[in-house]
Write a protein that holds these residues in place. Structure first.
Motif, short mmCIF file in Angstrom:
data_model
loop_
_atom_site.label_atom_id
_atom_site.label_comp_id
_atom_site.label_asym_id
_atom_site.label_seq_id
_atom_site.Cartn_x
_atom_site.Cartn_y
_atom_site.Cartn_z
N TYR A 289 0.74 -1.28 0.01
CA TYR A 289 -0.02 -0.08 0.01
C TYR A 289 1.02 1.24 0.02
CZ TYR A 289 -3.88 -2.97 0.86
OH TYR A 289 -4.75 -4.03 0.50
N THR A 290 0.32 2.41 -0.45
CA THR A 290 1.08 3.59 -0.74
C THR A 290 0.58 4.69 0.22
OG1 THR A 290 -0.21 4.22 -2.54
CG2 THR A 290 1.42 2.85 -3.14
N GLN A 291 1.37 5.68 0.09
CA GLN A 291 0.95 6.99 0.96
C GLN A 291 -0.31 7.46 0.29
OE1 GLN A 291 2.48 8.43 3.68
NE2 GLN A 291 0.26 9.25 3.90
N GLY A 292 -0.70 7.21 -0.90
CA GLY A 292 -1.86 7.74 -1.32
C GLY A 292 -3.26 6.88 -0.91
N ASP A 293 -3.00 5.42 -0.67
CA ASP A 293 -3.85 4.66 0.13
C ASP A 293 -4.18 5.16 1.29
OD1 ASP A 293 -4.10 2.77 -2.27
OD2 ASP A 293 -2.28 1.88 -1.63
N ILE A 294 -3.13 5.49 2.01
CA ILE A 294 -3.28 5.94 3.62
C ILE A 294 -4.09 7.06 3.40
CG2 ILE A 294 -2.06 6.75 5.40
CD1 ILE A 294 0.50 4.76 4.74
N ASP A 295 -3.79 8.15 2.62
CA ASP A 295 -4.39 9.29 2.54
C ASP A 295 -5.91 9.35 2.37
OD1 ASP A 295 -1.93 10.50 3.03
OD2 ASP A 295 -1.46 11.07 1.03
N SER A 296 -6.44 8.22 1.45
CA SER A 296 -7.54 8.21 1.15
C SER A 296 -8.49 7.68 1.88
CB SER A 296 -7.81 7.63 -0.20
OG SER A 296 -7.36 5.93 -0.14
N ILE A 297 -8.10 6.95 2.91
CA ILE A 297 -8.83 6.24 3.91
C ILE A 297 -9.81 7.23 4.67
CG2 ILE A 297 -8.97 5.08 6.10
CD1 ILE A 297 -6.17 3.71 5.14
N THR A 298 -9.31 8.29 5.10
CA THR A 298 -10.38 9.18 5.83
C THR A 298 -10.89 10.31 4.76
OG1 THR A 298 -8.26 10.50 6.60
CG2 THR A 298 -9.19 8.53 7.79
N ILE A 299 -10.79 10.33 3.65
CA ILE A 299 -11.46 11.24 2.96
C ILE A 299 -12.76 10.83 2.63
CG2 ILE A 299 -11.28 12.49 0.49
CD1 ILE A 299 -8.55 12.00 0.63
N PRO A 300 -14.06 11.57 2.72
CA PRO A 300 -15.10 11.34 2.47
C PRO A 300 -15.50 10.88 1.11
CG PRO A 300 -15.24 13.19 3.90
CD PRO A 300 -13.87 12.90 3.66
N ASP A 301 -16.14 9.73 1.07
CA ASP A 301 -16.24 9.15 -0.49
C ASP A 301 -17.45 8.40 -0.62
OD1 ASP A 301 -16.20 7.99 -2.83
OD2 ASP A 301 -14.07 7.33 -2.60
N THR A 302 -18.56 9.06 -1.19
CA THR A 302 -20.08 8.61 -1.51
C THR A 302 -20.31 7.54 -2.58
OG1 THR A 302 -20.72 10.20 -2.61
CG2 THR A 302 -20.71 10.47 -0.15
N GLU A 303 -18.99 7.32 -3.27
CA GLU A 303 -19.19 6.41 -4.71
C GLU A 303 -19.47 5.03 -4.16
OE1 GLU A 303 -18.65 6.78 -8.01
OE2 GLU A 303 -18.87 8.78 -7.35
N PRO A 304 -20.24 4.28 -4.69
CA PRO A 304 -20.70 2.97 -4.42
C PRO A 304 -19.41 2.02 -4.62
CG PRO A 304 -22.35 3.97 -5.88
CD PRO A 304 -21.33 5.21 -5.78
N GLY A 305 -19.34 1.14 -3.72
CA GLY A 305 -18.09 0.16 -3.58
C GLY A 305 -17.23 0.98 -2.82
N HIS A 306 -17.09 1.93 -2.72
CA HIS A 306 -15.99 2.78 -2.00
C HIS A 306 -16.32 2.77 -0.46
CE1 HIS A 306 -14.20 4.96 -5.70
NE2 HIS A 306 -14.40 3.67 -6.16
#
Length: 249
Positions: A114-131
């Motif tokens: 996993y990358t820093q991008g994966d880490i950063d995305s974990i807590t960013i609100p995301d309403t896309e189905p499947g996310h």
């Protein structure tokens, strides 16, 4: 003065993170049916455990494995390695005339870093189905297995835009800083509900934390597994899926 303060702050942060990664031991869980549709958890799956050695984790417990073909998982900081054994399935399919580009015995290592991008995305609100994303609730705690567990909520939205929040409890006093055995939460899970589909779900809850009693040899991957290139792994997965679909027709 500011420079001295910055150095002190850095040193304090360094030792804080290091302290988290010093724990060595076993986290034991009970696994219970907790969905709308009750079912009997098989005796062999009713208990689970994760071995912890600093930022390394190892488990053979089914509740933490990625598929019915998984035999174990090793987490080494941000790298997660699944040991997948397709041997019996391949033997059956080949015995019924199936042919594969892959010629091995089906014991495959599937690794992801996993990358820093994966880490950063974990807590960013995301309403896309499947996310999904994680919301940490720092001011709520409860005691689980003698540990003051902290609350985190996984938010996941369906195609109609409805959120299906999942409440989990964790500790950041042990395990890797970001635990990609479970969604990348901080540290170790102490209680979590897992959706099994069709109204079934299981909840695993830490019942005991045993300090020590693990050694470096416990975190070695089993022998006999091979690592495929991304292209060969993709080809194998595609061909396997096609053969299974033909078998069902």
């Amino acid at each position: 003065m500011k420079k001295i303060f910055s150095i002190i702050t850095f040193v304090a942060l360094f030792f804080s993170l290091s302290a988290q990664n010093n724990f060595k031991g076993i986290v034991k869980y009970k696994v219970e049916s907790s969905g709308e549709v009750a079912f009997q958890v098989p005796a062999e799956a009713a208990n689970a455990e994760i071995l912890v050695n600093g930022d390394r984790l190892f488990t053979k417990s089914a509740i933490f494995l990625s598929s019915p073909f998984s035999e174990c998982v090793l987490v080494n900081n941000l790298t997660v390695t699944h040991c997948e054994n397709y041997g019996q399935l391949l033997a059956y399919l080949r015995g019924n005339g199936s042919e594969f580009t892959y010629q091995g015995d089906g014991k495959i290592l599937i690794k992801r870093t996993y990358t820093q991008g994966d880490i950063d995305s974990i807590t960013i609100p995301d309403t896309e189905p499947g996310h999904f994303y994680l919301e940490y609730v720092e001011d709520e705690t409860r005691e689980i297995a003698g540990i003051a567990a902290k609350k985190v909520i996984r938010h996941a939205y369906d195609s109609d835009g409805n959120d299906h929040p999942l409440e989990m409890w964790y500790t950041d006093e042990m395990g890797p800083q970001y635990n990609f055995l479970l969604l990348g939460i901080k540290g170790m899970p102490l209680m979590c509900k897992q959706d099994m589909g069709e109204g079934k779900a299981v909840t695993y809850t830490a019942t005991e934390i045993v300090k020590g009693k693990v050694k470096d040899a416990d975190f070695l991957l089993p022998e006999g597994y091979e690592t495929l290139s991304p292209e060969d792994l993709q080809t194998f997965g595609t061909e396997l899926q096609e053969e299974l679909e033909l078998l069902q027709e």
